[in-house]
Design a protein around this motif. Structure first.
Motif, PDB file in Angstrom:
ATOM      1  N   VAL A   3      39.053  75.724  23.885  1.00 56.53           N
ATOM      2  CA  VAL A   3      38.661  74.853  24.989  1.00 56.53           C
ATOM      3  C   VAL A   3      39.736  74.958  26.060  1.00 56.53           C
ATOM      4  CG1 VAL A   3      38.254  72.463  25.675  1.00 56.53           C
ATOM      5  CG2 VAL A   3      37.470  73.254  23.459  1.00 56.53           C
ATOM      6  N   SER A   4      39.325  75.079  27.300  1.00 58.13           N
ATOM      7  CA  SER A   4      40.290  75.079  28.392  1.00 58.13           C
ATOM      8  C   SER A   4      39.836  74.094  29.457  1.00 58.13           C
ATOM      9  CB  SER A   4      40.467  76.485  28.967  1.00 58.13           C
ATOM     10  OG  SER A   4      39.236  77.006  29.386  1.00 58.13           O
ATOM     11  N   LEU A   5      40.747  73.805  30.371  1.00 59.81           N
ATOM     12  CA  LEU A   5      40.497  72.796  31.395  1.00 59.81           C
ATOM     13  C   LEU A   5      40.486  73.392  32.785  1.00 59.81           C
ATOM     14  CD1 LEU A   5      42.854  69.884  30.295  1.00 59.81           C
ATOM     15  CD2 LEU A   5      40.442  70.182  29.793  1.00 59.81           C
ATOM     16  N   SER A   6      39.769  72.725  33.657  1.00 59.43           N
ATOM     17  CA  SER A   6      39.827  73.016  35.083  1.00 59.43           C
ATOM     18  C   SER A   6      40.193  71.704  35.772  1.00 59.43           C
ATOM     19  CB  SER A   6      38.472  73.509  35.579  1.00 59.43           C
ATOM     20  OG  SER A   6      38.505  73.687  36.978  1.00 59.43           O
ATOM     21  N   PRO A   7      41.337  71.650  36.421  1.00 54.48           N
ATOM     22  CA  PRO A   7      42.314  72.711  36.642  1.00 54.48           C
ATOM     23  C   PRO A   7      43.102  73.026  35.369  1.00 54.48           C
ATOM     24  CG  PRO A   7      43.196  70.644  37.454  1.00 54.48           C
ATOM     25  CD  PRO A   7      41.779  70.370  36.998  1.00 54.48           C
ATOM     26  N   ALA A   8      43.642  74.248  35.305  1.00 54.13           N
ATOM     27  CA  ALA A   8      44.459  74.649  34.159  1.00 54.13           C
ATOM     28  C   ALA A   8      45.752  73.839  34.177  1.00 54.13           C
ATOM     29  CB  ALA A   8      44.763  76.139  34.233  1.00 54.13           C
ATOM     30  N   LEU A   9      46.047  73.185  33.060  1.00 54.27           N
ATOM     31  CA  LEU A   9      47.235  72.342  32.963  1.00 54.27           C
ATOM     32  C   LEU A   9      48.041  72.716  31.728  1.00 54.27           C
ATOM     33  CD1 LEU A   9      45.558  68.855  33.607  1.00 54.27           C
ATOM     34  CD2 LEU A   9      46.924  70.163  35.236  1.00 54.27           C
ATOM     35  N   ALA A  10      49.341  72.475  31.770  1.00 51.38           N
ATOM     36  CA  ALA A  10      50.200  72.650  30.603  1.00 51.38           C
ATOM     37  C   ALA A  10      50.551  71.301  29.985  1.00 51.38           C
ATOM     38  CB  ALA A  10      51.477  73.392  30.981  1.00 51.38           C
ATOM     39  N   GLU A  11      50.363  70.225  30.767  1.00 50.08           N
ATOM     40  CA  GLU A  11      50.649  68.880  30.281  1.00 50.08           C
ATOM     41  C   GLU A  11      49.934  67.871  31.174  1.00 50.08           C
ATOM     42  OE1 GLU A  11      54.836  67.999  32.599  1.00 50.08           O
ATOM     43  OE2 GLU A  11      54.910  68.796  30.567  1.00 50.08           O
ATOM     44  N   CYS A  12      49.869  66.633  30.721  1.00 51.65           N
ATOM     45  CA  CYS A  12      49.241  65.572  31.506  1.00 51.65           C
ATOM     46  C   CYS A  12      50.061  65.333  32.771  1.00 51.65           C
ATOM     47  CB  CYS A  12      49.169  64.285  30.680  1.00 51.65           C
ATOM     48  SG  CYS A  12      48.571  62.852  31.607  1.00 51.65           S
ATOM     49  N   PRO A  13      49.427  65.337  33.940  1.00 49.90           N
ATOM     50  CA  PRO A  13      50.171  65.111  35.179  1.00 49.90           C
ATOM     51  C   PRO A  13      50.652  63.666  35.334  1.00 49.90           C
ATOM     52  CG  PRO A  13      47.831  65.325  35.642  1.00 49.90           C
ATOM     53  CD  PRO A  13      48.022  65.624  34.185  1.00 49.90           C
ATOM     54  N   PHE A  14      50.166  62.758  34.502  1.00 53.90           N
ATOM     55  CA  PHE A  14      50.543  61.353  34.610  1.00 53.90           C
ATOM     56  C   PHE A  14      51.681  60.968  33.670  1.00 53.90           C
ATOM     57  CE2 PHE A  14      45.982  61.700  35.586  1.00 53.90           C
ATOM     58  CZ  PHE A  14      46.028  61.344  36.925  1.00 53.90           C
ATOM     59  N   CYS A  15      51.633  61.451  32.408  1.00 49.18           N
ATOM     60  CA  CYS A  15      52.641  61.008  31.436  1.00 49.18           C
ATOM     61  C   CYS A  15      53.398  62.154  30.765  1.00 49.18           C
ATOM     62  CB  CYS A  15      52.004  60.115  30.375  1.00 49.18           C
ATOM     63  SG  CYS A  15      50.953  60.989  29.191  1.00 49.18           S
ATOM     64  N   GLY A  16      52.961  63.414  30.969  1.00 43.06           N
ATOM     65  CA  GLY A  16      53.666  64.555  30.395  1.00 43.06           C
ATOM     66  C   GLY A  16      53.243  64.936  28.990  1.00 43.06           C
ATOM     67  N   CYS A  17      52.272  64.244  28.410  1.00 40.88           N
ATOM     68  CA  CYS A  17      51.791  64.583  27.065  1.00 40.88           C
ATOM     69  C   CYS A  17      51.242  66.011  27.077  1.00 40.88           C
ATOM     70  CB  CYS A  17      50.706  63.597  26.641  1.00 40.88           C
ATOM     71  SG  CYS A  17      49.995  63.945  25.018  1.00 40.88           S
ATOM     72  N   ARG A  18      51.433  66.751  25.985  1.00 43.08           N
ATOM     73  CA  ARG A  18      51.004  68.146  25.920  1.00 43.08           C
ATOM     74  C   ARG A  18      49.712  68.335  25.127  1.00 43.08           C
ATOM     75  NH1 ARG A  18      54.219  71.798  27.918  1.00 43.08           N
ATOM     76  NH2 ARG A  18      53.579  73.401  26.450  1.00 43.08           N
ATOM     77  N   GLU A  19      48.965  67.247  24.882  1.00 42.94           N
ATOM     78  CA  GLU A  19      47.695  67.337  24.160  1.00 42.94           C
ATOM     79  C   GLU A  19      46.628  66.536  24.895  1.00 42.94           C
ATOM     80  OE1 GLU A  19      49.219  67.890  19.601  1.00 42.94           O
ATOM     81  OE2 GLU A  19      48.869  65.856  20.304  1.00 42.94           O
ATOM     82  N   PHE A  20      45.367  66.987  24.745  1.00 40.43           N
ATOM     83  CA  PHE A  20      44.261  66.261  25.358  1.00 40.43           C
ATOM     84  C   PHE A  20      43.122  66.131  24.360  1.00 40.43           C
ATOM     85  CE2 PHE A  20      43.411  70.701  26.393  1.00 40.43           C
ATOM     86  CZ  PHE A  20      42.047  70.840  26.190  1.00 40.43           C
ATOM     87  N   ALA A  21      42.185  65.261  24.668  1.00 39.32           N
ATOM     88  CA  ALA A  21      41.042  65.017  23.792  1.00 39.32           C
ATOM     89  C   ALA A  21      39.760  65.151  24.591  1.00 39.32           C
ATOM     90  CB  ALA A  21      41.131  63.617  23.193  1.00 39.32           C
ATOM     91  N   ILE A  22      38.696  65.515  23.888  1.00 35.20           N
ATOM     92  CA  ILE A  22      37.362  65.455  24.463  1.00 35.20           C
ATOM     93  C   ILE A  22      36.570  64.462  23.621  1.00 35.20           C
ATOM     94  CG2 ILE A  22      37.402  67.773  25.444  1.00 35.20           C
ATOM     95  CD1 ILE A  22      35.758  68.734  23.079  1.00 35.20           C
TER      96      ILE A  22
END
Length: 74
Positions: A3-22
Protein backbone atom coordinates in the motif's frame (compact mmCIF):
# COMPACT_ATOMS: atom_id res chain seq x y z
CA UNK A 1 -0.29 -6.49 -0.16
CA UNK A 2 1.69 -3.30 -0.74
CA UNK A 3 0.00 0.00 0.00
CA UNK A 4 1.32 3.45 -0.80
CA UNK A 5 0.07 6.97 -0.24
CA UNK A 6 -0.52 10.05 -2.30
CA UNK A 7 1.29 12.24 -1.49
CA UNK A 8 4.27 9.94 -0.85
CA UNK A 9 5.31 10.37 2.78
CA UNK A 10 8.03 8.94 5.02
CA UNK A 11 6.29 10.00 8.24
CA UNK A 12 3.21 11.81 9.53
CA UNK A 13 3.56 15.53 8.79
CA UNK A 14 1.77 16.35 12.06
CA UNK A 15 3.45 14.16 14.71
CA UNK A 16 6.34 12.34 12.96
CA UNK A 17 4.95 8.80 13.42
CA UNK A 18 6.36 6.39 10.81
CA UNK A 19 3.25 4.16 10.53
CA UNK A 20 -0.24 4.66 9.14
CA UNK A 21 -3.53 2.78 9.15
CA UNK A 22 -6.34 2.24 6.71
CA UNK A 23 -9.89 1.57 7.87
CA UNK A 24 -11.39 -1.78 6.93
CA UNK A 25 -14.91 -3.09 7.34
CA UNK A 26 -14.83 -6.70 8.57
CA UNK A 27 -17.54 -9.37 8.35
CA UNK A 28 -17.69 -13.09 8.94
CA UNK A 29 -17.32 -15.54 11.79
CA UNK A 30 -14.11 -16.27 13.67
CA UNK A 31 -13.20 -19.03 16.10
CA UNK A 32 -11.12 -18.48 19.24
CA UNK A 33 -9.41 -21.72 20.28
CA UNK A 34 -8.71 -22.73 23.90
CA UNK A 35 -6.95 -25.66 25.54
CA UNK A 36 -8.78 -27.82 28.08
CA UNK A 37 -6.80 -26.18 30.89
CA UNK A 38 -8.52 -22.88 30.00
CA UNK A 39 -5.50 -21.21 28.41
CA UNK A 40 -5.72 -19.57 24.99
CA UNK A 41 -4.32 -21.84 22.25
CA UNK A 42 -2.64 -20.81 18.98
CA UNK A 43 -5.12 -18.52 17.24
CA UNK A 44 -2.84 -17.32 14.45
CA UNK A 45 -5.41 -18.33 11.80
CA UNK A 46 -8.33 -16.70 13.61
CA UNK A 47 -9.03 -14.11 10.92
CA UNK A 48 -8.44 -16.35 7.87
CA UNK A 49 -12.16 -16.75 7.10
CA UNK A 50 -13.13 -13.11 7.72
CA UNK A 51 -13.84 -10.85 4.76
CA UNK A 52 -12.45 -7.31 4.68
CA UNK A 53 -13.35 -4.33 2.55
CA UNK A 54 -11.59 -0.98 2.57
CA UNK A 55 -13.93 1.53 4.21
CA UNK A 56 -12.60 4.65 2.50
CA UNK A 57 -9.61 5.85 0.46
CA UNK A 58 -7.94 7.79 3.27
CA UNK A 59 -4.95 6.80 5.35
CA UNK A 60 -4.69 7.88 8.97
CA UNK A 61 -1.68 8.37 11.22
CA UNK A 62 -1.33 5.49 13.67
CA UNK A 63 -0.59 7.80 16.60
CA UNK A 64 -2.48 11.08 16.13
CA UNK A 65 -5.20 9.52 13.88
CA UNK A 66 -5.30 12.52 11.56
CA UNK A 67 -5.90 11.91 7.84
CA UNK A 68 -2.56 12.12 6.03
CA UNK A 69 -3.26 11.11 2.43
CA UNK A 70 -5.08 8.82 0.06
CA UNK A 71 -4.36 5.14 -0.49
CA UNK A 72 -3.12 4.23 -3.98
CA UNK A 73 -2.11 0.92 -5.52
CA UNK A 74 -4.70 -1.23 -3.83
Amino acid sequence: MAVSLSPALAECPFCGCREFAIRLQVSGVIREIYRFDGQVADNSGMWDSAQTRQQDKHAYCRDCERPIGQVVGQ
